[in-house]
Design a protein around this motif. Sequence first.
Motif, PDB file in Angstrom:
ATOM      1  N   TYR A  39     -60.027  15.525  38.110  1.00  0.00           N
ATOM      2  CA  TYR A  39     -60.887  16.212  37.155  1.00  0.00           C
ATOM      3  C   TYR A  39     -62.065  16.817  37.921  1.00  0.00           C
ATOM      4  O   TYR A  39     -62.425  16.334  39.007  1.00  0.00           O
ATOM      5  CB  TYR A  39     -61.410  15.249  36.094  1.00  0.00           C
ATOM      6  N   PRO A  40     -62.698  17.862  37.352  1.00  0.00           N
ATOM      7  CA  PRO A  40     -63.864  18.464  38.014  1.00  0.00           C
ATOM      8  C   PRO A  40     -64.954  17.432  38.297  1.00  0.00           C
ATOM      9  O   PRO A  40     -65.209  16.546  37.480  1.00  0.00           O
ATOM     10  CB  PRO A  40     -64.334  19.506  36.991  1.00  0.00           C
ATOM     11  N   ALA A  41     -65.563  17.553  39.439  1.00  0.00           N
ATOM     12  CA  ALA A  41     -66.687  16.704  39.857  1.00  0.00           C
ATOM     13  C   ALA A  41     -66.309  15.227  39.972  1.00  0.00           C
ATOM     14  O   ALA A  41     -67.184  14.351  39.935  1.00  0.00           O
ATOM     15  CB  ALA A  41     -67.879  16.863  38.917  1.00  0.00           C
ATOM     16  N   ASP A  84     -54.469  15.807  29.907  1.00  0.00           N
ATOM     17  CA  ASP A  84     -53.758  15.955  31.184  1.00  0.00           C
ATOM     18  C   ASP A  84     -54.260  17.169  31.963  1.00  0.00           C
ATOM     19  O   ASP A  84     -53.898  17.351  33.134  1.00  0.00           O
ATOM     20  CB  ASP A  84     -52.246  16.116  30.955  1.00  0.00           C
ATOM     21  N   SER A  85     -55.051  17.996  31.335  1.00  0.00           N
ATOM     22  CA  SER A  85     -55.578  19.185  32.013  1.00  0.00           C
ATOM     23  C   SER A  85     -56.433  18.753  33.197  1.00  0.00           C
ATOM     24  O   SER A  85     -57.443  18.057  33.040  1.00  0.00           O
ATOM     25  CB  SER A  85     -56.409  20.034  31.042  1.00  0.00           C
ATOM     26  N   ALA A  86     -56.012  19.148  34.383  1.00  0.00           N
ATOM     27  CA  ALA A  86     -56.661  18.715  35.625  1.00  0.00           C
ATOM     28  C   ALA A  86     -55.996  19.449  36.781  1.00  0.00           C
ATOM     29  O   ALA A  86     -55.079  20.248  36.578  1.00  0.00           O
ATOM     30  CB  ALA A  86     -56.509  17.204  35.808  1.00  0.00           C
ATOM     31  N   VAL A  87     -56.450  19.161  37.974  1.00  0.00           N
ATOM     32  CA  VAL A  87     -55.761  19.645  39.179  1.00  0.00           C
ATOM     33  C   VAL A  87     -54.857  18.528  39.678  1.00  0.00           C
ATOM     34  O   VAL A  87     -55.286  17.376  39.760  1.00  0.00           O
ATOM     35  CB  VAL A  87     -56.764  20.033  40.287  1.00  0.00           C
ATOM     36  N   LEU A 107     -53.422  22.418  36.047  1.00  0.00           N
ATOM     37  CA  LEU A 107     -52.652  22.330  34.802  1.00  0.00           C
ATOM     38  C   LEU A 107     -53.593  22.468  33.614  1.00  0.00           C
ATOM     39  O   LEU A 107     -54.605  21.773  33.534  1.00  0.00           O
ATOM     40  CB  LEU A 107     -51.910  20.996  34.726  1.00  0.00           C
ATOM     41  N   ARG A 108     -53.255  23.380  32.722  1.00  0.00           N
ATOM     42  CA  ARG A 108     -54.011  23.525  31.473  1.00  0.00           C
ATOM     43  C   ARG A 108     -53.063  23.243  30.310  1.00  0.00           C
ATOM     44  O   ARG A 108     -52.034  23.917  30.179  1.00  0.00           O
ATOM     45  CB  ARG A 108     -54.584  24.932  31.335  1.00  0.00           C
TER      46      ARG A 108
END
Lengths: 111, 112
Positions: A39-41, A84-87, A107-108
């Motif tokens: 996830y971001p950050a 589930d949206s993440a890298v 993934l979006r």
Amino acid sequence: DQQVKQNSPSLSVQEGRISILNCDYTNSMFDYFLWYKKYPAEGPTFLISISSIKDKNEDGRFTVFLNKSAKHLSLHIVPSQPGDSAVYFCAASAKGNKLVFGAGTILRVKS
Amino acid sequence: DTAVSQTPKYLVTQMGNDKSIKCEQNLGHDTMYWYKQDSKKFLKIMFSYNNKELIINETVPNRFSPKSPDKAHLNLHINSLELGDSAVYFCASSQVAETEAFFGQGTRLTVV
């Protein structure tokens, strides 16, 4: 020299459908493969792994498939959820040597 | 209770400065790592320590010096910072070398 390649920079999937993330590798000595989610950050989080002696490993909604002859592995997420949206990073190692990571796939999951 | 924690989370500094990033893990793992995520988003290993001993040292400028005072800590000291050092640096640990690693939240280093 990219030994682990994730050729799709991004993937968009509808909630409830299947997400398939792909990964190719070039080093035939790789014997252990992992998927990480980020996830971001935040730092990457281990998701699932597979040893080269297997061709499939399943953990809940997540399944990893390994095709050694094609030097290809994939991560299936069923059903996909917005969370589930993440890298997603694919990684591989050869007999306990360093982990080599792919560049990641974003993934979006759309609700 | 954070498993792998690194500080600071953000670091902005001028070229030529010396800075350190600290990392601690409370998982009892034997192996710790430093990774660099560059502008192309690749995660590349820099160093790996097992029980305080260096086992992997990738082609990293010697301005980067890891220090492991005990097996729960692996700090990264960077001398004479350059613009190209700007990246996100991740600390990680694992029980067995090069298996499932637990990552810290990352330190975004910006050199101006």
